[in-house]
Design a protein around this motif. Structure first.
Motif, PDB file in Angstrom:
ATOM      1  N   ALA A  20      11.688   4.580   2.043  1.00 34.42           N
ATOM      2  CA  ALA A  20      11.942   3.159   2.268  1.00 34.42           C
ATOM      3  C   ALA A  20      10.800   2.308   1.717  1.00 34.42           C
ATOM      4  N   ILE A  21       9.569   2.713   1.971  1.00 30.31           N
ATOM      5  CA  ILE A  21       8.408   1.962   1.485  1.00 30.31           C
ATOM      6  C   ILE A  21       8.368   1.960  -0.038  1.00 30.31           C
ATOM      7  N   THR A  22       8.646   3.089  -0.652  1.00 36.74           N
ATOM      8  CA  THR A  22       8.638   3.183  -2.113  1.00 36.74           C
ATOM      9  C   THR A  22       9.718   2.299  -2.730  1.00 36.74           C
ATOM     10  N   CYS A  23      10.913   2.302  -2.147  1.00 35.53           N
ATOM     11  CA  CYS A  23      11.994   1.446  -2.661  1.00 35.53           C
ATOM     12  C   CYS A  23      11.632  -0.033  -2.557  1.00 35.53           C
ATOM     13  N   LEU A  24      11.075  -0.449  -1.429  1.00 33.09           N
ATOM     14  CA  LEU A  24      10.677  -1.850  -1.270  1.00 33.09           C
ATOM     15  C   LEU A  24       9.563  -2.231  -2.243  1.00 33.09           C
ATOM     16  N   ALA A  25       8.605  -1.342  -2.435  1.00 32.38           N
ATOM     17  CA  ALA A  25       7.483  -1.622  -3.339  1.00 32.38           C
ATOM     18  C   ALA A  25       7.941  -1.742  -4.781  1.00 32.38           C
ATOM     19  N   ASN A  26       9.044  -1.091  -5.146  1.00 27.85           N
ATOM     20  CA  ASN A  26       9.539  -1.136  -6.523  1.00 27.85           C
ATOM     21  C   ASN A  26      10.467  -2.317  -6.806  1.00 27.85           C
ATOM     22  N   LEU A  27      10.792  -3.108  -5.798  1.00 26.71           N
ATOM     23  CA  LEU A  27      11.640  -4.284  -6.031  1.00 26.71           C
ATOM     24  C   LEU A  27      10.876  -5.322  -6.842  1.00 26.71           C
ATOM     25  N   THR A  54       0.873  -1.159   0.000  1.00 25.18           N
ATOM     26  CA  THR A  54       0.000   0.000   0.000  1.00 25.18           C
ATOM     27  C   THR A  54       0.917   1.217   0.000  1.00 25.18           C
ATOM     28  N   GLU A  55       1.107   1.789  -1.161  1.00 26.11           N
ATOM     29  CA  GLU A  55       2.012   2.935  -1.265  1.00 26.11           C
ATOM     30  C   GLU A  55       1.303   4.201  -0.802  1.00 26.11           C
ATOM     31  N   LEU A  56       1.988   4.952   0.025  1.00 25.59           N
ATOM     32  CA  LEU A  56       1.456   6.201   0.539  1.00 25.59           C
ATOM     33  C   LEU A  56       2.265   7.358  -0.030  1.00 25.59           C
ATOM     34  N   THR A  57       1.689   8.518  -0.002  1.00 28.18           N
ATOM     35  CA  THR A  57       2.413   9.705  -0.467  1.00 28.18           C
ATOM     36  C   THR A  57       3.362  10.175   0.644  1.00 28.18           C
ATOM     37  N   GLU A  71       1.522  11.576   3.567  1.00 26.00           N
ATOM     38  CA  GLU A  71       0.838  10.613   4.432  1.00 26.00           C
ATOM     39  C   GLU A  71       1.804   9.885   5.366  1.00 26.00           C
ATOM     40  N   HIS A  72       3.041   9.681   4.911  1.00 25.56           N
ATOM     41  CA  HIS A  72       4.010   8.927   5.718  1.00 25.56           C
ATOM     42  C   HIS A  72       5.402   9.500   5.471  1.00 25.56           C
ATOM     43  N   SER A  73       5.653  10.673   5.985  1.00 23.89           N
ATOM     44  CA  SER A  73       6.867  11.421   5.651  1.00 23.89           C
ATOM     45  C   SER A  73       8.158  10.746   6.108  1.00 23.89           C
ATOM     46  N   LEU A  74       8.145  10.036   7.222  1.00 20.97           N
ATOM     47  CA  LEU A  74       9.382   9.458   7.741  1.00 20.97           C
ATOM     48  C   LEU A  74       9.845   8.214   6.979  1.00 20.97           C
ATOM     49  N   GLN A  75       8.919   7.389   6.525  1.00 17.40           N
ATOM     50  CA  GLN A  75       9.313   6.139   5.889  1.00 17.40           C
ATOM     51  C   GLN A  75       8.896   6.049   4.427  1.00 17.40           C
TER      52      GLN A  75
END
Length: 97
Positions: A64-71, A51-54, A57-61
């Motif tokens: 990291a979340i975007t990089c993991l989602a793009n693997l 669940t990708e957030l902007t 919505e989730h400024s601290l992580q």
């Protein structure tokens, strides 16, 4: 599955910091034998859904979340969930050489 016990050996690390100075007073590899009691088990198909957030919505992580989602997903495997308990056999614990 019933209440059958399954022995297992768990590797761990025992670390006690030195008081008042850097380093460790104790730092050693240890073996922690335990007995696991599995009462229920479920098996299913493994998958990953992000669940990708902007950034707002989730400024601290966000990065990291975007990089993991793009693997890339190389393959899926089965997934298993176990319900039960584990009992550490303290008397059989030992330091590894």
């Amino acid at each position: 599955m019933g209440d059958k016990g399954y022995p297992s050996l768990n590797f761990g690390w025992r670390y006690l910091p030195a008081l008042g100075k850097g380093g460790a007073s104790l730092s050693q590899a240890t073996l922690y034998p335990q007995e696991s009691m599995v009462t229920k088990a479920w098996k299913g198909d493994g998958c990953v859904e992000w669940t990708e957030l902007t950034a707002e919505e989730h400024s601290l992580q966000y990065r990291a979340i975007t990089c993991l989602a793009n693997l890339p997903v190389l393959k899926y495997s089965y997934a298993m969930i176990l319900k039960g308990s584990a009992r550490l056999n303290v008397g059989d614990s030992r330091v590894l050489p």
